[in-house]
Design a protein around this motif. Sequence first.
Motif, PDB file in Angstrom:
ATOM      1  N   PHE A  30      25.614  -6.191  45.886  1.00 53.79           N
ATOM      2  CA  PHE A  30      24.885  -4.895  44.905  1.00 53.79           C
ATOM      3  C   PHE A  30      25.892  -4.134  44.222  1.00 53.79           C
ATOM      4  O   PHE A  30      25.483  -3.006  42.893  1.00 53.79           O
ATOM      5  CB  PHE A  30      24.273  -4.275  45.968  1.00 53.79           C
ATOM      6  CG  PHE A  30      23.900  -3.155  46.061  1.00 53.79           C
ATOM      7  CD1 PHE A  30      22.244  -3.282  45.490  1.00 53.79           C
ATOM      8  CD2 PHE A  30      24.362  -2.161  46.690  1.00 53.79           C
ATOM      9  CE1 PHE A  30      21.495  -2.218  45.125  1.00 53.79           C
ATOM     10  CE2 PHE A  30      23.379  -0.706  45.847  1.00 53.79           C
ATOM     11  CZ  PHE A  30      22.059  -1.173  45.504  1.00 53.79           C
ATOM     12  N   LEU A  31      27.046  -3.727  45.082  1.00 54.12           N
ATOM     13  CA  LEU A  31      27.428  -3.198  43.830  1.00 54.12           C
ATOM     14  C   LEU A  31      28.320  -2.911  43.235  1.00 54.12           C
ATOM     15  O   LEU A  31      28.414  -2.556  42.004  1.00 54.12           O
ATOM     16  CB  LEU A  31      28.826  -2.848  45.358  1.00 54.12           C
ATOM     17  CG  LEU A  31      28.528  -1.329  46.493  1.00 54.12           C
ATOM     18  CD1 LEU A  31      29.786  -2.002  47.148  1.00 54.12           C
ATOM     19  CD2 LEU A  31      28.163  -0.185  46.583  1.00 54.12           C
ATOM     20  N   LEU A  32      28.397  -4.223  42.464  1.00 52.16           N
ATOM     21  CA  LEU A  32      29.427  -5.019  41.368  1.00 52.16           C
ATOM     22  C   LEU A  32      27.777  -4.918  40.564  1.00 52.16           C
ATOM     23  O   LEU A  32      27.699  -4.301  39.063  1.00 52.16           O
ATOM     24  CB  LEU A  32      29.330  -6.534  41.671  1.00 52.16           C
ATOM     25  CG  LEU A  32      30.892  -7.177  42.145  1.00 52.16           C
ATOM     26  CD1 LEU A  32      30.867  -7.969  42.751  1.00 52.16           C
ATOM     27  CD2 LEU A  32      31.628  -5.640  41.037  1.00 52.16           C
ATOM     28  N   PHE A  37      27.705  -4.681  35.915  1.00 49.53           N
ATOM     29  CA  PHE A  37      26.704  -5.965  35.744  1.00 49.53           C
ATOM     30  C   PHE A  37      25.500  -5.346  34.392  1.00 49.53           C
ATOM     31  O   PHE A  37      25.317  -6.365  34.026  1.00 49.53           O
ATOM     32  CB  PHE A  37      27.294  -7.634  36.356  1.00 49.53           C
ATOM     33  CG  PHE A  37      28.680  -7.537  36.282  1.00 49.53           C
ATOM     34  CD1 PHE A  37      29.441  -8.515  35.246  1.00 49.53           C
ATOM     35  CD2 PHE A  37      29.088  -7.908  37.936  1.00 49.53           C
ATOM     36  CE1 PHE A  37      30.395  -8.431  35.552  1.00 49.53           C
ATOM     37  CE2 PHE A  37      30.487  -8.487  37.216  1.00 49.53           C
ATOM     38  CZ  PHE A  37      30.705  -8.474  36.954  1.00 49.53           C
ATOM     39  N   HIS A  38      24.784  -4.890  35.741  1.00 48.35           N
ATOM     40  CA  HIS A  38      23.577  -4.360  35.836  1.00 48.35           C
ATOM     41  C   HIS A  38      22.844  -5.467  35.041  1.00 48.35           C
ATOM     42  O   HIS A  38      21.820  -5.978  34.196  1.00 48.35           O
ATOM     43  CB  HIS A  38      23.403  -3.948  34.388  1.00 48.35           C
ATOM     44  CG  HIS A  38      24.302  -2.575  34.817  1.00 48.35           C
ATOM     45  ND1 HIS A  38      24.005  -1.076  35.517  1.00 48.35           N
ATOM     46  CD2 HIS A  38      25.090  -1.379  34.134  1.00 48.35           C
ATOM     47  CE1 HIS A  38      24.626  -0.453  36.059  1.00 48.35           C
ATOM     48  NE2 HIS A  38      25.759  -0.568  35.116  1.00 48.35           N
ATOM     49  N   ALA A  39      23.070  -7.073  35.464  1.00 45.30           N
ATOM     50  CA  ALA A  39      22.169  -8.036  35.899  1.00 45.30           C
ATOM     51  C   ALA A  39      21.157  -8.287  35.562  1.00 45.30           C
ATOM     52  O   ALA A  39      20.111  -8.833  35.246  1.00 45.30           O
ATOM     53  CB  ALA A  39      23.300  -9.345  35.500  1.00 45.30           C
ATOM     54  N   VAL A  40      20.608  -7.254  37.091  1.00 43.62           N
ATOM     55  CA  VAL A  40      19.216  -7.389  37.592  1.00 43.62           C
ATOM     56  C   VAL A  40      19.334  -5.999  37.641  1.00 43.62           C
ATOM     57  O   VAL A  40      19.895  -5.701  38.262  1.00 43.62           O
ATOM     58  CB  VAL A  40      19.096  -7.925  38.879  1.00 43.62           C
ATOM     59  CG1 VAL A  40      18.540  -9.492  38.575  1.00 43.62           C
ATOM     60  CG2 VAL A  40      20.362  -8.487  39.567  1.00 43.62           C
ATOM     61  N   ASP A  41      17.495  -5.995  38.123  1.00 39.09           N
ATOM     62  CA  ASP A  41      17.118  -4.546  38.288  1.00 39.09           C
ATOM     63  C   ASP A  41      17.140  -3.826  39.953  1.00 39.09           C
ATOM     64  O   ASP A  41      18.417  -4.050  40.243  1.00 39.09           O
ATOM     65  CB  ASP A  41      16.040  -3.572  36.679  1.00 39.09           C
ATOM     66  CG  ASP A  41      16.108  -4.348  35.619  1.00 39.09           C
ATOM     67  OD1 ASP A  41      17.539  -3.772  35.414  1.00 39.09           O
ATOM     68  OD2 ASP A  41      15.625  -4.734  34.832  1.00 39.09           O
ATOM     69  N   GLU A  42      15.661  -3.538  39.378  1.00 36.09           N
ATOM     70  CA  GLU A  42      15.533  -3.518  41.163  1.00 36.09           C
ATOM     71  C   GLU A  42      15.606  -4.591  41.774  1.00 36.09           C
ATOM     72  O   GLU A  42      15.498  -4.710  43.535  1.00 36.09           O
ATOM     73  CB  GLU A  42      14.321  -2.947  41.011  1.00 36.09           C
ATOM     74  CG  GLU A  42      13.119  -1.645  40.148  1.00 36.09           C
ATOM     75  CD  GLU A  42      14.094  -0.794  40.933  1.00 36.09           C
ATOM     76  OE1 GLU A  42      13.914  -0.207  41.742  1.00 36.09           O
ATOM     77  OE2 GLU A  42      14.330  -0.239  40.018  1.00 36.09           O
ATOM     78  N   GLU A  43      15.871  -6.440  41.835  1.00 38.88           N
ATOM     79  CA  GLU A  43      15.430  -7.225  42.547  1.00 38.88           C
ATOM     80  C   GLU A  43      17.064  -6.605  43.384  1.00 38.88           C
ATOM     81  O   GLU A  43      17.530  -7.665  44.659  1.00 38.88           O
ATOM     82  CB  GLU A  43      15.951  -8.537  41.934  1.00 38.88           C
ATOM     83  CG  GLU A  43      14.036  -8.624  41.780  1.00 38.88           C
ATOM     84  CD  GLU A  43      13.933  -8.253  40.488  1.00 38.88           C
ATOM     85  OE1 GLU A  43      14.566  -7.707  38.824  1.00 38.88           O
ATOM     86  OE2 GLU A  43      12.670  -7.807  40.167  1.00 38.88           O
TER      87      GLU A  43
END
Length: 158
Positions: A30-32, A37-43
């Motif tokens: 979650f922290l990463l 990375f901002h790979a997934v948004d709300e998920e």
Amino acid sequence: MRLSNRNKASVYNFVHTLLLMMVVFGIAAFLLNEYRFHAVDEESYLFLGVPVLLLVIFHLNGRQIFEYDSDGEALNFKNRNIVPFMDRPLHDEFPKYKLITYEILTVFLMKRLYVTISSKNNGSTILKYEISYLSQKEVNDLKLSLNKVVKANKEKND
């Protein structure tokens, strides 16, 4: 009759450790994701929610280790958690003639054993044990043994 699921303690300990590791890795993921990375948004909140929910369910099911012994003139109940500092272990021993009745309640995955015994002070006392981690065969054996004791006590009193 003796009944115990103490031999499964290593399995419960493994599951508990695995769930704790999932929580730690979930927090790290979650922290990463949030700060790097901002790979997934709300998920990304699922990285936190799912492992914590599984860990809470594991602990809400109650104490993992249950031991019962009806050999001799006394009934002996022990109920403890695999993590020693989580809560106090229960240990009750009383003569068989004090057992009045028992009830097993099942709600979703949680199973509880309520034992009513006669008491000098209030007339009766209800003792509660968590038996969620017993197999169905073990629960049936427990019912059979407790039924014998209750039946013998009713015959003696009549």
